[in-house]
Design an enzyme around this catalytic site. Sequence first.
Site, PDB file in Angstrom:
ATOM      1  N   HIS A 197       0.851  -1.214   0.000  1.00 11.65           N
ATOM      2  CA  HIS A 197       0.000   0.000   0.000  1.00 11.65           C
ATOM      3  C   HIS A 197       0.875   1.248   0.000  1.00 11.65           C
ATOM      4  O   HIS A 197       1.499   1.587   0.999  1.00 11.65           O
ATOM      5  CB  HIS A 197      -0.915   0.000   1.235  1.00 11.65           C
ATOM      6  CG  HIS A 197      -1.891   1.126   1.277  1.00 11.65           C
ATOM      7  ND1 HIS A 197      -3.244   0.949   1.502  1.00 11.65           N
ATOM      8  CD2 HIS A 197      -1.735   2.463   1.126  1.00 11.65           C
ATOM      9  CE1 HIS A 197      -3.858   2.119   1.477  1.00 11.65           C
ATOM     10  NE2 HIS A 197      -2.950   3.062   1.268  1.00 11.65           N
ATOM     11  N   HIS A 243       1.274   5.339  -2.158  1.00  8.52           N
ATOM     12  CA  HIS A 243       0.718   6.322  -3.107  1.00  8.52           C
ATOM     13  C   HIS A 243       1.880   6.913  -3.899  1.00  8.52           C
ATOM     14  O   HIS A 243       2.422   7.960  -3.535  1.00  8.52           O
ATOM     15  CB  HIS A 243      -0.025   7.428  -2.350  1.00  8.52           C
ATOM     16  CG  HIS A 243      -1.222   6.950  -1.597  1.00  8.52           C
ATOM     17  ND1 HIS A 243      -2.510   7.184  -2.020  1.00  8.52           N
ATOM     18  CD2 HIS A 243      -1.332   6.223  -0.448  1.00  8.52           C
ATOM     19  CE1 HIS A 243      -3.367   6.634  -1.163  1.00  8.52           C
ATOM     20  NE2 HIS A 243      -2.673   6.043  -0.192  1.00  8.52           N
ATOM     21  N   GLN A 249      -9.656   9.579  -4.476  1.00  7.99           N
ATOM     22  CA  GLN A 249      -9.248  10.350  -3.294  1.00  7.99           C
ATOM     23  C   GLN A 249     -10.339  11.294  -2.778  1.00  7.99           C
ATOM     24  O   GLN A 249     -10.500  11.475  -1.592  1.00  7.99           O
ATOM     25  CB  GLN A 249      -7.976  11.152  -3.605  1.00  7.99           C
ATOM     26  CG  GLN A 249      -7.494  12.056  -2.481  1.00  7.99           C
ATOM     27  CD  GLN A 249      -6.978  11.299  -1.283  1.00  7.99           C
ATOM     28  OE1 GLN A 249      -5.889  10.770  -1.290  1.00  7.99           O
ATOM     29  NE2 GLN A 249      -7.779  11.215  -0.222  1.00  7.99           N
ATOM     30  N   HIS A 296      -9.643   2.149   1.013  1.00  4.72           N
ATOM     31  CA  HIS A 296      -9.302   2.941   2.198  1.00  4.72           C
ATOM     32  C   HIS A 296     -10.574   2.948   3.035  1.00  4.72           C
ATOM     33  O   HIS A 296     -11.571   3.530   2.618  1.00  4.72           O
ATOM     34  CB  HIS A 296      -8.940   4.373   1.814  1.00  4.72           C
ATOM     35  CG  HIS A 296      -7.548   4.547   1.296  1.00  4.72           C
ATOM     36  ND1 HIS A 296      -7.099   3.969   0.143  1.00  4.72           N
ATOM     37  CD2 HIS A 296      -6.497   5.264   1.797  1.00  4.72           C
ATOM     38  CE1 HIS A 296      -5.837   4.313  -0.049  1.00  4.72           C
ATOM     39  NE2 HIS A 296      -5.441   5.089   0.932  1.00  4.72           N
ATOM     40  N   GLU A 306     -10.589   5.323   7.729  1.00  5.95           N
ATOM     41  CA  GLU A 306      -9.296   5.922   8.125  1.00  5.95           C
ATOM     42  C   GLU A 306      -9.597   7.189   8.906  1.00  5.95           C
ATOM     43  O   GLU A 306      -9.516   8.311   8.417  1.00  5.95           O
ATOM     44  CB  GLU A 306      -8.445   6.243   6.885  1.00  5.95           C
ATOM     45  CG  GLU A 306      -7.024   6.681   7.279  1.00  5.95           C
ATOM     46  CD  GLU A 306      -6.164   7.124   6.092  1.00  5.95           C
ATOM     47  OE1 GLU A 306      -6.694   7.275   4.975  1.00  5.95           O
ATOM     48  OE2 GLU A 306      -4.954   7.339   6.317  1.00  5.95           O
ATOM     49  N   ASP A 366       2.522   3.320   2.977  1.00  7.10           N
ATOM     50  CA  ASP A 366       1.493   4.315   2.644  1.00  7.10           C
ATOM     51  C   ASP A 366       2.060   5.524   1.894  1.00  7.10           C
ATOM     52  O   ASP A 366       1.597   5.858   0.813  1.00  7.10           O
ATOM     53  CB  ASP A 366       0.734   4.770   3.904  1.00  7.10           C
ATOM     54  CG  ASP A 366      -0.665   5.297   3.600  1.00  7.10           C
ATOM     55  OD1 ASP A 366      -1.109   5.197   2.447  1.00  7.10           O
ATOM     56  OD2 ASP A 366      -1.323   5.787   4.534  1.00  7.10           O
ATOM     57  N   TRP A 378       0.853  13.874   3.260  1.00  2.93           N
ATOM     58  CA  TRP A 378       0.361  13.190   4.455  1.00  2.93           C
ATOM     59  C   TRP A 378       1.483  12.792   5.411  1.00  2.93           C
ATOM     60  O   TRP A 378       1.244  12.549   6.586  1.00  2.93           O
ATOM     61  CB  TRP A 378      -0.427  11.935   4.046  1.00  2.93           C
ATOM     62  CG  TRP A 378      -1.670  12.279   3.300  1.00  2.93           C
ATOM     63  CD1 TRP A 378      -2.885  12.588   3.861  1.00  2.93           C
ATOM     64  CD2 TRP A 378      -1.835  12.384   1.876  1.00  2.93           C
ATOM     65  NE1 TRP A 378      -3.777  12.870   2.857  1.00  2.93           N
ATOM     66  CE2 TRP A 378      -3.177  12.758   1.647  1.00  2.93           C
ATOM     67  CE3 TRP A 378      -0.993  12.193   0.785  1.00  2.93           C
ATOM     68  CZ2 TRP A 378      -3.693  12.945   0.360  1.00  2.93           C
ATOM     69  CZ3 TRP A 378      -1.500  12.389  -0.490  1.00  2.93           C
ATOM     70  CH2 TRP A 378      -2.824  12.757  -0.701  1.00  2.93           C
TER      71      TRP A 378
HETATM   72  N1  17E Z   1      -4.913   9.535   0.942  1.00  6.33           N
HETATM   73  C1  17E Z   1      -5.692   9.085   1.940  1.00  6.33           C
HETATM   74  O1  17E Z   1      -6.929   9.202   1.877  1.00  6.33           O
HETATM   75  N2  17E Z   1      -5.116   8.509   3.018  1.00  6.33           N
HETATM   76  C2  17E Z   1      -3.793   8.383   3.093  1.00  6.33           C
HETATM   77  N3  17E Z   1      -3.275   7.802   4.181  1.00  6.33           N
HETATM   78  C3  17E Z   1      -2.965   8.865   2.045  1.00  6.33           C
HETATM   79  C4  17E Z   1      -3.573   9.431   0.964  1.00  6.33           C
HETATM   80  C5  17E Z   1      -1.481   8.741   2.124  1.00  6.33           C
HETATM   81 FE   FE2 Z   2      -3.357   5.123   1.673  1.00  3.98          FE
END
Ligand code: 17E
Ligand code: FE2
Length: 415
Positions: free
Chosen positions: A60, A62, A155, A213, A216, A312, A318
């Site tokens: 995982h 980005h 996103q 995702h 989170e 990540d 982030w």
């Molecule tokens: N985008 C998101 O929604 N959550 C993350 N942890 C990252 C990008 C890195």
């Molecule tokens: Fe992520």
Amino acid sequence: MNQIINARLRGQEGLFNIKWEHGLFSAVELQSSRVEGRHSPDDVIDAGGNLVIPPLVEPHIHLDAALTAGEPSWNLTGTLFEGIELWSKRKAIVTKEDTRSRALRTIRMLAAHGIQHVRTHVDVTEPGLGTLKAMLEVREEARELVDLQIVAFPQEGIESFSNGRSLMTEAVEMGVDVVGGIPHFENTRDQGVSSIHFLMDLAERHGRLVDVHCDETDDPHSRFLEVLAEVTRVKGMGAHVTASHTTAMGSYDNAYCFKLFRLLKQAELNFICCPTESIHLQGRYDNYPKRRGLTRVPELDHAGLNVCFAQDSIVDPWYPLGNGNILRILDAGLHICHMLGYQNLQRALDFVTDHSARTLSLGERYGIQVGRPANLVVMSAESDYEVLRSQACAQWSIRGGRVIMRRREKEIEWS
Ligand code: 17E
Ligand code: FE2
């Protein structure tokens, strides 16, 4: 180079001679004793009793956002939400060459640490899908170093972003490997739920994997995992579905979580925890005592579910740090999750090798067995425990029988 001598294999006694031919493993043989200088150094690597493992896996990351921290400004609150806002500004000025060069530089950082299998999320909430086009080219360009799985990652939402559904559908038609989602970020709970039904149907129809995702956040009311798990159970897609982050599980009360685990076991989906990223982004609205903001890794593992660790981010809106070394993430994850008990130390590498390979559905493309692709890594220590304790690193990385990376550590000189 076509063989390794004096190799230690995980979970097995003795030393092994590993051979390959035409890019595939051709023999894995127990040696009767340690072998010394019998072979010419040109075609033999002497592992010297150190561990030889299948490649490390990054399940995982980005890559499209990597190496953009501070552009246009730094994330000062340290929250997920400021990260998403900053990325939205940065992606407005992204170019194909910009994406390509940052992604390839980051892949090299991963490969330098013995990683050969990578799953990257790519933001598809972008009219025209230029970033995705660039990353599909990167998938081909990077083949000599890594197998890259691309996730269509919305996103800014599927239901709450204009044309979100058609962008996701187009991304799948363009050839992504995995369908993503972000239900906790949709504007309403209903949209979060419908986004999961949409993305699961899309993946099923096109025969793709799923990696969402999911939850989170520290919000204990963010309960999209139960929706993802139930749809997974009904469709019987468990082996092909992954829930990433699930950090809200660290805030669920035990009564709810106990019930949830029954469903998770029936659904048999995979889990990815990003410990450094979550300890950094979560807990941000707390005073003291402050939550850790991680999913329940040891509990998932004890329940027989498949859990792995991931980085990540590398130097993005982030997360400001990262160097490509997944073993740093393993170290942090085992600490944060209270997993330094003796038995976990003996099998620590499971969380960055076999478990991650299962999440990526690598099947017979992974593992040191005759007939499988000759991909392996020689470590600088002899056991899982010692790899972790000594902060060992990948010394050689071999892919399809070719040496792609050799690391020469600096020796200490005592005066
Ligand atoms: N985008 C998101 O929604 N959550 C993350 N942890 C990252 C990008 C890195
Ligand atoms: Fe992520």
